[in-house]
Scaffold this motif. Structure first.
Motif, PDB file in Angstrom:
ATOM      1  N   GLU A  59      11.047  -6.221   2.079  1.00 50.07           N
ATOM      2  CA  GLU A  59      11.132  -4.970   1.336  1.00 50.07           C
ATOM      3  C   GLU A  59      12.564  -4.637   0.922  1.00 50.07           C
ATOM      4  N   ARG A  82       2.137  -4.266   9.059  1.00 48.97           N
ATOM      5  CA  ARG A  82       3.328  -3.558   9.533  1.00 48.97           C
ATOM      6  C   ARG A  82       3.125  -2.901  10.888  1.00 48.97           C
ATOM      7  N   ASP A 140       6.895   2.618  -6.717  1.00 53.44           N
ATOM      8  CA  ASP A 140       8.191   2.558  -6.040  1.00 53.44           C
ATOM      9  C   ASP A 140       9.369   2.815  -6.969  1.00 53.44           C
ATOM     10  N   TYR A 189      10.391  -4.877   9.499  1.00 55.35           N
ATOM     11  CA  TYR A 189      10.435  -4.868   8.032  1.00 55.35           C
ATOM     12  C   TYR A 189      11.351  -3.769   7.487  1.00 55.35           C
ATOM     13  N   THR A 190      12.055  -3.076   8.379  1.00 56.70           N
ATOM     14  CA  THR A 190      12.884  -1.944   7.989  1.00 56.70           C
ATOM     15  C   THR A 190      14.353  -2.273   8.197  1.00 56.70           C
ATOM     16  N   LEU A 233      13.148   0.292  -2.417  1.00 56.95           N
ATOM     17  CA  LEU A 233      12.107   0.652  -1.464  1.00 56.95           C
ATOM     18  C   LEU A 233      12.637   1.455  -0.280  1.00 56.95           C
ATOM     19  N   HIS A 234      13.881   1.233   0.105  1.00 54.50           N
ATOM     20  CA  HIS A 234      14.472   1.976   1.228  1.00 54.50           C
ATOM     21  C   HIS A 234      15.718   2.731   0.792  1.00 54.50           C
ATOM     22  N   SER A 278       7.237  -5.975  -2.829  1.00 48.90           N
ATOM     23  CA  SER A 278       6.309  -4.888  -2.544  1.00 48.90           C
ATOM     24  C   SER A 278       6.358  -4.536  -1.067  1.00 48.90           C
ATOM     25  N   ARG A 279       5.788  -3.396  -0.748  1.00 50.11           N
ATOM     26  CA  ARG A 279       5.775  -2.944   0.638  1.00 50.11           C
ATOM     27  C   ARG A 279       4.792  -3.779   1.450  1.00 50.11           C
ATOM     28  N   TYR A 328       9.006  -4.644  -9.085  1.00 47.67           N
ATOM     29  CA  TYR A 328       8.553  -3.725  -8.044  1.00 47.67           C
ATOM     30  C   TYR A 328       7.256  -3.058  -8.472  1.00 47.67           C
TER      31      TYR A 328
END
Length: 505
Positions: free
Chosen positions: A181, A50, A127, A57-58, A67-68, A43-44, A123
């Motif tokens: 993520e 954040r 998402d 986290y990216t 998610l990305h 999950s985010r 997920y």
């Protein structure tokens, strides 16, 4: 049978009813899967966690999972191109003839499609609900094969020219693969490796799930990865790569114990402590004289509450000695991202007469993302007293200034890539950064560090140690202050003697 509405609109009742029935059955089944995997769902990271560290986290090179996925179409295009090349090279390992590649890919698609609903359940609904089945399956196949090919390349020592062509590519990828993520279900990787021919590992005799876990841990831990794989968990109990890393880090902590004291070594340590005591004897004699004249606002009670934990420099003034926890050794420096946690991650022990043993932590650009994402996993998994969060909280409390950082750097508990006086401030800044995220964990008293925290707090409330620390902190911080106080003390004694002599005369 079609039915007529008031405005001559035809409604296909049977078709619509069947569609709604199928949709509600699919939704119910998917929700049931979500309930089953709710503990370790991908999950985010929540906004309040954040915001202080948004980049941690990216992904910076490759997006893994849904998610990305949109970033892969724009910002992460170089990484997205790598996936296609890695899919080809993975299949080519066991099938040099390109004519066989279509059949292999069809097999991958069938395997993932058979568990699509289970994978979606990993997920949050928001998402993945808008992702078409074809796109979702293709994404898992590409991402899973990319991970497998990279793991095999690292294990076999194959040079990855395309990856190294990207600035900081290998190092950034090692971060991306452990982001909270940026995960796909572990069973997808197990299914893919089970249907992939890897001639390089035929002689090992490992079952595909075991081989996968060993490849992952070797990659994450570098040379130390071999030590991490002593007791592997069941593959079907692992949710994703970050979950596996967290499990192994936690297990390494529980297996570690300080080495027993050797009699000769114990005698030497006693002699060394006796020498330290003799050197501090003048200070001990000054405590009854200097402490009473110390202003109340500068005393220990004004700086620390009963629930606070003293910093490293203040604990050192209270005769707490910091030691690096020693584990296995390797002639070659480890290269995996988990190696920044040292050979015995999270191993904290207060033992052997006031010696606080701490694991070595190497601070580099990968350290903060690793700790922050391990903590994010703990919090998403509802581990309110998670081991990583507790460790980071402890370290953040110990290192609150450059002076505190210097204490731990001197004992090699902390290693920093920076040098000079600025490095100590960088270390203090690092712990302020990651420490803010650990505060969200809560209930740290129930963690594995609860007993250690209690003992350290008891020492900080002991009157003798409080006065000892106050006198050192306020009178003996720098050499010129020592001289000044010594002159003041001599003057004070001389005045008393002169007064006494005058009165007697």
């Amino acid at each position: 049978m079609p039915a007529m509405a008031g405005d001559d609109i035809t409604v296909h009742v049977e078709w619509l009813a069947r569609r709604l029935t199928q949709q509600q059955e699919d939704a119910a089944a998917t929700e049931q899967h979500r309930i089953m995997v709710n503990t370790h769902r991908v999950s985010r990271v929540p906004g309040h966690v954040r915001i202080p560290n948004p980049d941690a986290y990216t992904p910076g090179l490759v997006a893994i999972g849904p998610l990305h996925a949109k970033d892969a179409e724009r910002r992460l295009r170089p990484g997205n191109r790598l996936k296609m090349a890695y899919l080809h090279s993975l299949i080519s390992r066991g099938h040099p003839d390109p004519a066989r590649h279509l059949a292999v890919i069809q097999g991958y698609v069938r395997l993932v499609a058979a568990r699509e609903r289970e994978a979606r359940a990993m997920y949050a609904a928001e998402d993945v609900d808008d992702v078409r089945a074809e796109d979702f399956i293709q994404m898992l196949v590409l991402d899973g094969c990319f991970i497998l090919e990279h793991l095999v390349n690292v294990a076999t020592g194959k040079e990855e020219q395309s990856l190294h062509a990207t600035p900081f590519g290998p190092a950034q990828l090692s971060v991306d693969l452990v982001l909270a993520e940026n995960q796909i279900p572990f069973f997808v990787l197990v299914d893919l490796i089970s249907s992939t021919r890897l001639p390089e590992f035929d002689s090992t005799g490992y079952a595909p799930p075991v081989l996968l876990m060993k490849l992952v841990l070797y990659y994450l831990g570098g040379e130390k990865g071999r030590d991490m794989s002593e007791a592997l968990p069941p593959a079907d109990a692992v949710c994703h790569i970050l979950h596996l890393l967290h499990a192994m880090v936690s297990a390494a902590r529980t297996r570690w114990e300080p080495a027993p004291r050797i009699q000769d070594g114990a005698t030497l340590e006693v002699m060394q402590e006796a020498a330290r005591l003799l050197r501090r004897l003048p200070l001990l004699l000054l405590v009854p004289l200097l402490y009473p004249i110390l202003p109340e606002e500068r005393r220990w009670r004004a700086s620390y509450g009963r629930e606070d934990l003293p910093s490293a420099s203040d604990l050192k003034r209270m005769w707490v000695w910091f030691k690096k926890a020693r584990g296995g050794s390797s002639s070659k420096a480890p290269a995996g991202i988990a190696s920044v946690l040292g050979p015995v991650p999270l191993a904290v022990k207060l033992a052997h007469e006031d010696r606080l043993r701490l694991p070595q932590l190497r601070i580099e650009f990968r350290t903060a993302p690793l700790l922050l994402n391990l903590m994010a996993f703990e919090q998403s998994a509802e581990q309110r007293a998670g081991a990583v969060s507790a460790y980071v909280w402890l370290m953040a409390k110990l290192v609150q200034s450059a002076e505190d950082a210097g204490v731990l750097v001197a004992t090699e508990v902390v290693q920093s890539s920076a040098t000079g006086s600025e490095s100590k401030e960088d270390v203090a800044r690092f712990f302020r950064q990651v420490g803010a995220a650990s505060e969200a964990a809560g209930e740290l008293e129930k963690s594995y560090l609860g007993e250690t925290l209690q003992k350290l707090r008891e020492r900080s409330q002991h009157p003798l140690f409080m006065m000892w620390a106050d006198v050192q902190r306020n009178y003996f911080t720098v050499p010129w202050a020592v001289v000044a106080e010594f002159v003041t003390f001599i003057t004070f004694i001389s005045t008393i003697l002169q007064t006494y002599g005058s009165f007697k005369h």
